[in-house]
Scaffold this motif. Structure first.
Motif, PDB file in Angstrom:
ATOM      1  N   SER A  31      74.127 115.668 113.434  1.00 44.85           N
ATOM      2  CA  SER A  31      73.843 114.908 112.233  1.00 44.85           C
ATOM      3  C   SER A  31      72.383 115.085 111.844  1.00 44.85           C
ATOM      4  O   SER A  31      71.489 115.039 112.684  1.00 44.85           O
ATOM      5  CB  SER A  31      74.223 113.460 112.506  1.00 44.85           C
ATOM      6  N   MET A  32      72.165 115.321 110.551  1.00 46.71           N
ATOM      7  CA  MET A  32      70.802 115.461 110.037  1.00 46.71           C
ATOM      8  C   MET A  32      70.590 114.393 108.987  1.00 46.71           C
ATOM      9  O   MET A  32      71.476 114.139 108.171  1.00 46.71           O
ATOM     10  CB  MET A  32      70.613 116.834 109.401  1.00 46.71           C
ATOM     11  N   LYS A  33      69.405 113.775 109.037  1.00 47.14           N
ATOM     12  CA  LYS A  33      69.111 112.748 108.047  1.00 47.14           C
ATOM     13  C   LYS A  33      67.819 113.109 107.332  1.00 47.14           C
ATOM     14  O   LYS A  33      66.756 113.090 107.937  1.00 47.14           O
ATOM     15  CB  LYS A  33      68.962 111.385 108.732  1.00 47.14           C
ATOM     16  N   ASP A  92      76.659 115.552 108.290  1.00 46.41           N
ATOM     17  CA  ASP A  92      77.328 115.116 109.512  1.00 46.41           C
ATOM     18  C   ASP A  92      78.371 116.161 109.853  1.00 46.41           C
ATOM     19  O   ASP A  92      79.215 116.487 109.020  1.00 46.41           O
ATOM     20  CB  ASP A  92      78.046 113.775 109.286  1.00 46.41           C
ATOM     21  N   VAL A  93      78.287 116.702 111.051  1.00 50.75           N
ATOM     22  CA  VAL A  93      79.321 117.633 111.493  1.00 50.75           C
ATOM     23  C   VAL A  93      80.208 116.882 112.479  1.00 50.75           C
ATOM     24  O   VAL A  93      79.737 116.414 113.515  1.00 50.75           O
ATOM     25  CB  VAL A  93      78.708 118.880 112.158  1.00 50.75           C
ATOM     26  N   GLU A 124      65.381 113.484 110.665  1.00 52.19           N
ATOM     27  CA  GLU A 124      65.888 113.267 112.010  1.00 52.19           C
ATOM     28  C   GLU A 124      67.086 114.162 112.272  1.00 52.19           C
ATOM     29  O   GLU A 124      67.937 114.351 111.395  1.00 52.19           O
ATOM     30  CB  GLU A 124      66.313 111.793 112.137  1.00 52.19           C
ATOM     31  N   TYR A 125      67.144 114.723 113.467  1.00 52.47           N
ATOM     32  CA  TYR A 125      68.290 115.554 113.844  1.00 52.47           C
ATOM     33  C   TYR A 125      68.893 114.984 115.117  1.00 52.47           C
ATOM     34  O   TYR A 125      68.201 114.855 116.130  1.00 52.47           O
ATOM     35  CB  TYR A 125      67.828 116.994 114.048  1.00 52.47           C
ATOM     36  N   PRO A 148      68.571 111.744 119.491  1.00 49.71           N
ATOM     37  CA  PRO A 148      67.567 112.473 118.710  1.00 49.71           C
ATOM     38  C   PRO A 148      67.135 113.729 119.460  1.00 49.71           C
ATOM     39  O   PRO A 148      66.570 113.645 120.553  1.00 49.71           O
ATOM     40  CB  PRO A 148      66.402 111.491 118.580  1.00 49.71           C
ATOM     41  N   TYR A 149      67.408 114.886 118.868  1.00 48.47           N
ATOM     42  CA  TYR A 149      67.216 116.150 119.567  1.00 48.47           C
ATOM     43  C   TYR A 149      65.752 116.395 119.909  1.00 48.47           C
ATOM     44  O   TYR A 149      65.425 116.752 121.031  1.00 48.47           O
ATOM     45  CB  TYR A 149      67.745 117.277 118.685  1.00 48.47           C
ATOM     46  N   TRP A 150      64.869 116.153 118.946  1.00 54.28           N
ATOM     47  CA  TRP A 150      63.473 116.530 119.157  1.00 54.28           C
ATOM     48  C   TRP A 150      62.670 115.485 119.913  1.00 54.28           C
ATOM     49  O   TRP A 150      61.518 115.715 120.238  1.00 54.28           O
ATOM     50  CB  TRP A 150      62.799 116.860 117.819  1.00 54.28           C
ATOM     51  N   ASP A 151      63.262 114.300 120.172  1.00 51.49           N
ATOM     52  CA  ASP A 151      62.520 113.284 120.920  1.00 51.49           C
ATOM     53  C   ASP A 151      62.543 113.557 122.414  1.00 51.49           C
ATOM     54  O   ASP A 151      61.673 113.097 123.150  1.00 51.49           O
ATOM     55  CB  ASP A 151      63.105 111.889 120.654  1.00 51.49           C
TER      56      ASP A 151
END
Ligand code: ATP
Ligand code: MG
Lengths: 424, 257
Positions: B10-12, B30-31, B64-65, B71-74
Motif C-alpha cells: 500500500s502506498m499513501k 492498494d495491492v 508512506e509505503y 512501514p517499509y522504510w521505517d
C-alpha cells in the motif's frame, strides 16, 4: 481394494510397517540411504511449515486403475520433497490411466509440482496416461506447462589437446594476434593522417576527454611515483658514494637513471595500469551491450571512432608525462641529496645538467611515444576481443594491465639493445 | 467491487523522484492479496520507477509505503531484506548475471537462502525453467540466448524462491504470441496455485484485459496517476481522454483483426 502400497516417508514406516510389501521397504531404504539428512530437514522448524505434516505419497489401485494419493504439506523450501522412484509405476500396467487423489494434500507449492513432474516423465516413458483432470486446476495447469521429456544433459567438455598441438595452436594464435594488432596499428596511423587532414570520423570531443583523462588527471600519481623513485635512487646512491667521498655524483646517478630509463618506464607502467585498464574495460563493456555491433551496423569504423582517440591520447600525453616525470624525479633526488649530503643546490644542479647528453634524452622521449602507442593499441585490442559477460570485462581489464606492463618492460629491453648498438 | 482481501502493498501519497527531478507524485494505491495489479501508462511515465520503489530500490521522497501493514522504510536494513525475500522480480532488461549459466542464475537464490542440497536445487531449477519452456537452455550463458529467452530466464529466476509477491516489468515484451499467452497462463496459475500477488508493468493490452484485476494508470505530463481500476473497467468506463486513447487504440486493432 488396495493391492500395492508404497510409503516414502521414513516416519511412516513405523506406523504402517506391517502393510509393507518387500518392494516398498526396499524402496524406503533406498530413499533413506540416498537422503541421510531427511530427519534433520524434517526437524528443522521452518516457520512456514511448522506443525504441518511432512509430504508422503501412496500408490494404490482404484476401480479405474492406479491412483496416486498425496498427503501432507509439499513445500519446496522444506527440503523434504521426495523424488518419485524410477520404478514407481512398474506395477501399473502400460496403457492404464493414473488418477490423483489430493484430498489430503495440505499446503503445497512448486515442490509438489516437481514431484508430479517426475511422475509425468516416468509415466510418459511407461506409456501411462495421467488423468490430470483429477488434479485441482492450478496444479493441473502448472503441470501442463512442463514438458514430459527429461532435461538435456550438458555436453561433455572438449578434451584437452595433447601438449604439442596445444603449443602449436597457441603459437599460431599468438602470431595471428600480433598481426591483428599490427593491422589495427596501421589503420590507426591511417586514421591519424586522415584526422590531420580533417577527413576522419574521429570526434574531437572524444580525443579531448581521453587526453584530459590520460594527461592532466594522471599528473598527481605520475608525480608521486617519479618523485619517490628519484628520492630512492638518491638515497641508495648517497649511502654508497659517501664512502668514497663522491657524494656529488648522486646527481649524475639520479639524472642518468631518470632520463634514460626510470621516468619513461615508471610512467608507462602507471599508464598501463591506469589508462590501459580503463580503455579495455570500457571497450569490453561496449562489446557486452552490443554497442560495438551498433557502430558496425552504422558503418562507423571502430578503428577511427574508438581506437584512434584512445591511442592518440596516450601518444600525445606520454612524452609530456615523461618530461614531467624526469623533472619530478630529479627534484626527489635533489631533496634527498641536499638533506643527506654536504653539497650545494647549485653544485647538484650543475652536476645533473652535465650528466646526460641530449641524445639520451631524445631517445627516451621517442621511447615513451612508442610505449604510449603500444599501451593504447593492446588495451583497445584486448577490449575488442573480450567476451560479453561482466566477468569478461574484469578479465579484459586485468589482461590489458598485465600485457601492458610486461610489454613495456620487454620493449624497453629492446630499446636498450638498440641504444647499445647505436651507441647512445 | 467490494474487495475484502487483505492488502499486501500500500502506498499513501507517495512522491518518487531522482534527485530534484520528480517522476510521479500523489501515488496512492492498494495491492490486494492474490490480485494481479497492472501498472499502465505511456513510455517514460515512471512505471519502472514505481516498480523500483515497490521493491525497495528507490526511497520515496514523501509519503508512506506499507508492506503487509508494516512501514517499509521505517525498519532497519535487515528487516527490509527480510521483507524483500518475499519478493520476486523480473527486471525490464532481464538483468541476468552475465557470468553464470541460466541454470546457475536460477540456482543462486536457492543456494543463498535455503539449505537445500545441490540435487534438490537442480531439480527445482529444472522445474522453474520448465515452466517457462527454457529447459534446453539450462547450461547456456546469458550471452548465448535470445532476448525473449533472457526474459523468460529472468522470470524463472524471479519465481525461484516461490515468492509471495511477484513484480514483472514488461514480461511479454519480445515474446511471440504463443509464448506470451503461455506466460499469461503461467502468471494466472502462479496466482491461483500459490496464492501469489502479482504487480505487472505491461503494454500488452490484450493480456492485461485477460489477467489483471486491478491497476493504476500513470500520466507522464501531469506526473500523477490519473486512473485506478482494472484495465477492463478502465477500457469500458473511464472518460479520461489519455486513458481512453491508450485503451482504445488496441480495441480498434482488435476490431480489425
Ligand atoms: N536513474 C535515473 N536517474 C534519473 N532519471 C531517471 C532514472 N531512471 C529513470 N529516470 C527517468 O524517469 C522517468 C521514468 O522512467 P521509467 O523507466 O520509470 O519509465 P517507464 O514508464 O518504465 O517507461 P518504459 O515504458 O519506456 O519502460 C524517465 O523520464 C526517465 O528519464
Ligand atoms: Mg520501464
Amino acid at each position: 481394494m488396495l493391492r500395492g502400497l508404497f510409503f516414502i516417508h521414513p516416519k511412516m514406516t513405523e506406523r504402517f510397517s506391517n502393510t509393507f510389501s518387500e518392494n516398498a521397504s526396499a524402496l524406503t531404504q533406498e530413499q533413506e540411504q540416498a537422503d541421510p539428512n531427511i530427519e534433520v530437514h524434517l526437524q528443522q522448524s521452518d516457520p512456514q511449515t511448522k506443525g504441518a505434516s511432512a509430504p508422503s505419497w501412496k500408490l494404490s489401485t482404484g476401480e479405474n486403475g492406479p491412483v496416486l494419493s498425496l498427503q501432507g504439506s509439499w513445500t519446496a523450501r522444506s527440503g523434504s520433497i521426495p523424488s518419485f522412484p524410477k520404478n514407481g509405476l512398474d506395477d501399473a500396467p502400460a496403457g492404464s490411466v493414473l488418477a490423483f487423489d489430493t484430498r489430503e494434500t495440505a499446503r503445497w507449492d512448486t515442490g509438489l509440482i516437481a514431484f508430479l513432474w517426475d511422475v509425468k516423465r516416468i509415466g510418459h516413458d511407461r506409456h501411462i496416461t495421467l488423468e490430470t483432470q483429477s488434479l485441482p486446476a492450478p496444479m493441473r495447469q502448472l503441470l501442463d506447462l512442463l514438458p514430459d521429456v527429461p532435461a538435456v544433459k550438458p555436453a561433455p567438455r572438449p578434451k584437452r589437446l595433447p601438449f604439442l598441438e596445444a603449443l602449436g595452436g597457441r603459437t599460431l594464435s599468438g602470431l595471428t594476434e600480433i598481426g591483428t594488432v599490427a593491422s589495427l596499428g596501421a589503420m590507426t596511423v591511417k586514421g591519424g593522417f586522415l584526422a590531420l587532414s580533417g577527413r576522419s570520423r574521429m570526434r574531437f570531443v572524444d580525443l579531448l576527454t581521453d587526453t584530459t583523462n590520460a594527461g592532466p588527471y594522471a599528473l598527481l600519481i605520475v608525480g608521486i611515483v617519479n618523485f619517490l623513485v628519484g628520492a630512492i635512487l638518491a638515497f641508495v646512491g648517497a649511502v654508497e658514494l659517501q664512502k668514497f667521498a663522491a657524494g656529488i655524483y648522486v646527481a649524475s646517478l639520479v639524472g642518468i637513471a631518470m632520463v634514460r630509463e626510470m621516468a619513461a618506464v615508471m610512467t608507462a607502467i602507471i599508464m598501463a595500469g591506469r589508462t590501459g585498464g580503463s580503455y579495455a574495460a570500457r571497450i569490453s563493456t561496449m562489446q557486452g551491450n552490443e554497442e560495438i555491433d551498433a557502430l558496425n551496423v552504422f558503418g562507423i569504423p571502430t578503428s577511427t571512432y574508438l581506437i584512434l582517440p584512445a591511442v592518440l591520447s596516450l601518444v600525445i600525453t606520454m612524452p609530456f608525462l615523461y618530461l614531467y616525470g624526469c623533472l619530478v624525479g630529479m627534484l626527489g633526488g635533489f631533496v634527498v641529496a641536499i638533506s643527506m649530503l654536504d653539497i650545494t643546490a647549485a653544485g647538484y644542479f650543475h652536476q645533473t645538467v652535465t650528466s646526460f647528453g641530449i641524445g639520451q634524452f631524445i631517445f627516451a622521449f621517442v621511447k615513451s611515444i612508442v610505449f604510449g602507442a603500444f599501451i593504447g593499441l593492446t588495451s583497445c585490442r584486448i577490449g575488442l576481443k573480450a567476451g560479453r559477460s561482466a566477468a569478461d570485462v574484469g578479465i579484459a581489464a586485468t589482461r590489458a594491465v598485465v600485457v601492458g606492463i610486461v610489454g613495456v618492460i620487454a620493449i624497453d629491453a629492446i630499446f636498450a639493445v638498440i641504444a647499445d648498438v647505436v651507441g647512445i | 467491487m467490494s474487495d475484502t482481501r487483505p492488502t499486501v502493498l500500500s502506498m499513501k501519497d507517495v512522491t518518487l523522484a531522482f534527485g530534484p527531478k520528480v517522476i510521479q507524485k500523489n501515488i496512492t494505491l492498494d495491492v490486494k492479496k492474490g490480485s494481479i495489479f497492472a501498472v499502465m501508462g505511456g513510455s517514460g511515465c515512471g512505471k519502472s520507477t514505481l516498480l523500483k520503489s515497490m521493491i525497495g530500490l528507490l526511497r520515496p521522497t514523501t509519503g508512506e509505503y506499507l508492506v503487509d501493514g508494516v512501514p517499509y522504510w521505517d525498519g532497519s536494513e535487515a528487516e527490509r531484506t527480510e521483507l524483500n525475500h518475499r519478493f520476486g522480480v523480473l527486471f525490464q532488461s532481464g538483468a541476468l548475471w552475465s557470468s553464470m549459466t541460466i541454470g546457475e542464475n536460477v540456482a543462486l537464490p536457492l543456494q543463498m537462502f535455503t539449505d537445500l542440497k545441490p540435487d534438490v536445487i537442480r531439480r527445482l531449477v529444472e522445474l522453474k525453467l520448465g515452466f517457462v519452456g527454457m529447459l534446453q537452455a539450462i547450461d547456456l550463458q546469458p550471452s548465448e540466448i535470445s532476448g525473449g529467452m533472457r526474459k523468460r530466464a529472468g522470470l524463472a529466476r524471479a519465481i525461484a524462491l516461490d515468492p509471495d509477491v511477484l513484480f514483472f516489468d514488461e514480461p511479454s515484451a519480445g515474446l511471440d504470441p504463443i509464448t506470451s499467452a503461455r506466460l499469461d497462463d503461467l502468471i494466472l496459475n502462479l496466482r491461483d496455485g500459490l496464492g501469489a500477488t502479482i504487480v505487472i508493468v505491461s503494454h500488452e493490452l490484450s493480456s492485461l484485459f485477460h489477467i489483471a484485476d486491478d491497476g493504476i494508470f500513470l500520466d507522464a505530463k501531469t506526473k500523477i496517476p490519473i486512473a485506478h481500476g482494472s484495465p477492463r473497467d478502465l477500457r469500458d468506463h473511464c472518460d479520461e481522454p489519455q486513458v481512453h486513447a491508450f485503451m482504445h487504440r488496441e480495441r480498434d486493432e482488435e476490431g480489425r483483426n
